[in-house]
Design a protein around this motif. Sequence first.
Motif, mmCIF file in Angstrom:
data_model
loop_
_atom_site.group_PDB
_atom_site.id
_atom_site.type_symbol
_atom_site.label_atom_id
_atom_site.label_comp_id
_atom_site.label_asym_id
_atom_site.label_seq_id
_atom_site.Cartn_x
_atom_site.Cartn_y
_atom_site.Cartn_z
ATOM 1 N N SER A 70 0.833 -1.211 0.000
ATOM 2 C CA SER A 70 0.000 0.000 0.000
ATOM 3 C C SER A 70 0.863 1.255 0.000
ATOM 4 C CB SER A 70 -0.920 -0.004 1.223
ATOM 5 O OG SER A 70 -1.787 -1.115 1.209
ATOM 6 N N THR A 71 1.952 1.227 0.760
ATOM 7 C CA THR A 71 2.858 2.381 0.798
ATOM 8 C C THR A 71 3.479 2.627 -0.567
ATOM 9 O OG1 THR A 71 3.353 1.938 3.131
ATOM 10 C CG2 THR A 71 4.871 3.374 1.933
ATOM 11 N N LEU A 72 3.884 1.543 -1.224
ATOM 12 C CA LEU A 72 4.423 1.684 -2.581
ATOM 13 C C LEU A 72 3.370 2.252 -3.517
ATOM 14 C CD1 LEU A 72 6.574 1.214 -4.754
ATOM 15 C CD2 LEU A 72 5.773 -1.157 -4.937
ATOM 16 N N GLY A 73 2.121 1.812 -3.374
ATOM 17 C CA GLY A 73 1.043 2.345 -4.203
ATOM 18 C C GLY A 73 0.838 3.830 -3.986
ATOM 19 N N LEU A 74 0.908 4.273 -2.727
ATOM 20 C CA LEU A 74 0.765 5.703 -2.437
ATOM 21 C C LEU A 74 1.894 6.507 -3.066
ATOM 22 C CD1 LEU A 74 -0.357 5.583 1.309
ATOM 23 C CD2 LEU A 74 -1.734 6.310 -0.639
ATOM 24 N N LEU A 75 3.116 5.987 -2.990
ATOM 25 C CA LEU A 75 4.259 6.679 -3.609
ATOM 26 C C LEU A 75 4.102 6.737 -5.127
ATOM 27 C CD1 LEU A 75 7.203 5.212 -1.489
ATOM 28 C CD2 LEU A 75 6.224 7.516 -1.351
ATOM 29 N N GLN A 76 3.607 5.659 -5.717
ATOM 30 C CA GLN A 76 3.372 5.655 -7.164
ATOM 31 C C GLN A 76 2.315 6.680 -7.552
ATOM 32 O OE1 GLN A 76 2.351 1.534 -7.763
ATOM 33 N NE2 GLN A 76 4.438 0.950 -8.287
ATOM 34 N N PHE A 77 1.280 6.799 -6.722
ATOM 35 C CA PHE A 77 0.229 7.779 -7.004
ATOM 36 C C PHE A 77 0.784 9.203 -6.959
ATOM 37 C CE2 PHE A 77 -2.909 10.743 -5.223
ATOM 38 C CZ PHE A 77 -3.878 10.697 -6.206
ATOM 39 N N VAL A 78 1.613 9.485 -5.977
ATOM 40 C CA VAL A 78 2.150 10.841 -5.806
ATOM 41 C C VAL A 78 3.186 11.167 -6.880
ATOM 42 C CG1 VAL A 78 3.478 12.341 -4.273
ATOM 43 C CG2 VAL A 78 1.686 10.862 -3.334
ATOM 44 N N MET A 79 4.086 10.208 -7.154
ATOM 45 C CA MET A 79 5.204 10.482 -8.058
ATOM 46 C C MET A 79 4.913 10.114 -9.512
ATOM 47 S SD MET A 79 8.348 9.260 -5.601
ATOM 48 C CE MET A 79 9.558 10.066 -6.647
ATOM 49 N N ARG A 80 3.807 9.380 -9.743
ATOM 50 C CA ARG A 80 3.427 8.952 -11.094
ATOM 51 C C ARG A 80 4.524 8.139 -11.767
ATOM 52 N NH1 ARG A 80 -0.475 13.158 -14.164
ATOM 53 N NH2 ARG A 80 -1.844 13.634 -12.417
ATOM 54 N N ARG A 81 5.188 7.340 -11.001
ATOM 55 C CA ARG A 81 6.236 6.441 -11.499
ATOM 56 C C ARG A 81 6.052 5.082 -10.847
ATOM 57 N NH1 ARG A 81 11.155 8.616 -13.364
ATOM 58 N NH2 ARG A 81 12.216 6.925 -12.273
ATOM 59 N N SER A 82 6.504 4.038 -11.522
ATOM 60 C CA SER A 82 6.359 2.694 -10.966
ATOM 61 C C SER A 82 7.299 2.455 -9.789
ATOM 62 C CB SER A 82 6.634 1.649 -12.052
ATOM 63 O OG SER A 82 7.991 1.709 -12.460
ATOM 64 N N LEU A 83 8.471 3.151 -9.787
ATOM 65 C CA LEU A 83 9.459 3.026 -8.713
ATOM 66 C C LEU A 83 10.001 1.604 -8.578
ATOM 67 C CD1 LEU A 83 7.676 5.171 -5.964
ATOM 68 C CD2 LEU A 83 9.379 5.917 -7.629
ATOM 69 N N LEU A 84 9.943 0.833 -9.657
ATOM 70 C CA LEU A 84 10.419 -0.559 -9.625
ATOM 71 C C LEU A 84 11.596 -0.790 -10.559
ATOM 72 C CD1 LEU A 84 6.976 -2.428 -9.574
ATOM 73 C CD2 LEU A 84 8.533 -2.072 -7.653
ATOM 74 N N ASP A 85 12.216 0.298 -11.001
ATOM 75 C CA ASP A 85 13.354 0.140 -11.909
ATOM 76 C C ASP A 85 14.488 -0.655 -11.278
ATOM 77 O OD1 ASP A 85 11.781 1.773 -13.401
ATOM 78 O OD2 ASP A 85 12.935 3.593 -13.033
ATOM 79 N N TRP A 86 14.628 -0.547 -9.967
ATOM 80 C CA TRP A 86 15.728 -1.206 -9.272
ATOM 81 C C TRP A 86 15.643 -2.733 -9.346
ATOM 82 C CZ3 TRP A 86 14.047 -4.417 -5.419
ATOM 83 C CH2 TRP A 86 12.747 -4.199 -4.951
ATOM 84 N N VAL A 87 14.440 -3.273 -9.646
ATOM 85 C CA VAL A 87 14.279 -4.726 -9.709
ATOM 86 C C VAL A 87 15.187 -5.325 -10.781
ATOM 87 C CG1 VAL A 87 12.653 -6.582 -10.211
ATOM 88 C CG2 VAL A 87 11.935 -4.642 -8.818
ATOM 89 N N GLY A 88 15.374 -4.601 -11.879
ATOM 90 C CA GLY A 88 16.202 -5.103 -12.967
ATOM 91 C C GLY A 88 17.661 -5.294 -12.605
ATOM 92 N N PHE A 89 18.095 -4.683 -11.499
ATOM 93 C CA PHE A 89 19.493 -4.816 -11.083
ATOM 94 C C PHE A 89 19.727 -6.043 -10.208
ATOM 95 C CE2 PHE A 89 18.938 -0.283 -11.923
ATOM 96 C CZ PHE A 89 20.013 -0.047 -12.786
ATOM 97 N N ILE A 90 18.659 -6.727 -9.820
ATOM 98 C CA ILE A 90 18.803 -7.947 -9.023
ATOM 99 C C ILE A 90 19.134 -9.100 -9.958
ATOM 100 C CG2 ILE A 90 17.632 -9.551 -7.471
ATOM 101 C CD1 ILE A 90 15.867 -7.287 -6.551
ATOM 102 N N PRO A 91 20.234 -9.813 -9.733
ATOM 103 C CA PRO A 91 20.631 -10.917 -10.621
ATOM 104 C C PRO A 91 19.520 -11.959 -10.764
ATOM 105 C CG PRO A 91 22.400 -10.405 -9.093
ATOM 106 C CD PRO A 91 21.201 -9.620 -8.636
#
Length: 364
Positions: A70-91
């Motif tokens: 839910s917190t991630l959803g609130l941040l996505q709503f405010v920033m209008r970004r998925s905020l999940l780009d960092w997932v691609g850096f996990i091997p």
Amino acid sequence: MTAFVIVALASFAQAMLRGQPADQVSPAMSAMVRLASWTGVFLVGLDGIGRTSDAARLLRRLVLSSALLSTLGLLQFVMRRSLLDWVGFIPGLTYEAEESVALRGMFARATGTATHPLEFGAVVVGTLPLCIAAAMSNGFRNSEKRLVRWWLPVAASVAVCLVSVSRSAIIGLAVAMLSSLPNMTRRARYVLVVGAVVSVGVVSVAVPGMFSTVVSLFVGATDDPSTRSRADALSRVPEFLSASPVLGAGLGTFLPRYYIFDNQWVLTLVDLGVAGTLALAAIFITSGWSALKASRSSADHCTVKMGRSLVASVFTLAVLYMFFDAFAFPMSVGVLFLLSGLCGALHRVTAKRVVARHALRGTE
């Protein structure tokens, strides 16, 4: 669950013997693989819990996961970004979704880590009764303390639903809160109702235009293409069901090119026929009955809270399944079968306690 699996396998066999277009064979086989995974989740929840303390620990982790989502959803709503780009850096992991999030009007639609806003909303409101119960029992612990931190997941879940710009999330929020009322004290009910009203007021002031947008989703629902599609779908069911009313067309074979129902109950009726729909309904009913019986037969305060909150969660998901094709999304269906397994586990553990207590009284 056994009945549901048997019907799905029989429907699959019938569909393959009847013959399918080439592009429907792979989805049907994929559906069988997903069915196996759902069954695995269900069985792990059912047999992996040996004590009520284990169930409480797992439910606490579900509440924490819901709060983070839910917190991630609130941040996505405010920033209008998925905020999940960092997932691609996990091997070993890849992230192919767009950096931005979907919009409805001028507002962003949060998805969290889900694949669609509808799935995100279903997971959040489906676990909301667990969050409420955890807040009232200090994290499912037998303690007189009432820590504020356990109300934070409730606040995050309610807030993200209010800004979700989604009819199903708002309806699910209302169902989750209403179904949680029997599990609450009179004071807690007052706090929840007042908190909900205050939350609506805060969101209306903090996010200009949100209140009118949400109201328009319901007031102008009859003119909405999505609503008309859902209504028209009911009239098309006899047409699609006529070929095999008992076992359906086969799980996974009814592709979106034929029709998009946005209703898992109707889609189950077409995919698995009357037998599959009854089996799915039986999963919901027996899950709720198991959790309710566990709460009634136990004298432990936390077990009572866990049982009643699981009933509310299962009921909320049953209602939400009328508003989107839940089996097409991994998180929404995974939550259902995990909670269903926990309902059975809680009933089994509680029943053992009752038998042991009666045996002890007999020896005395």
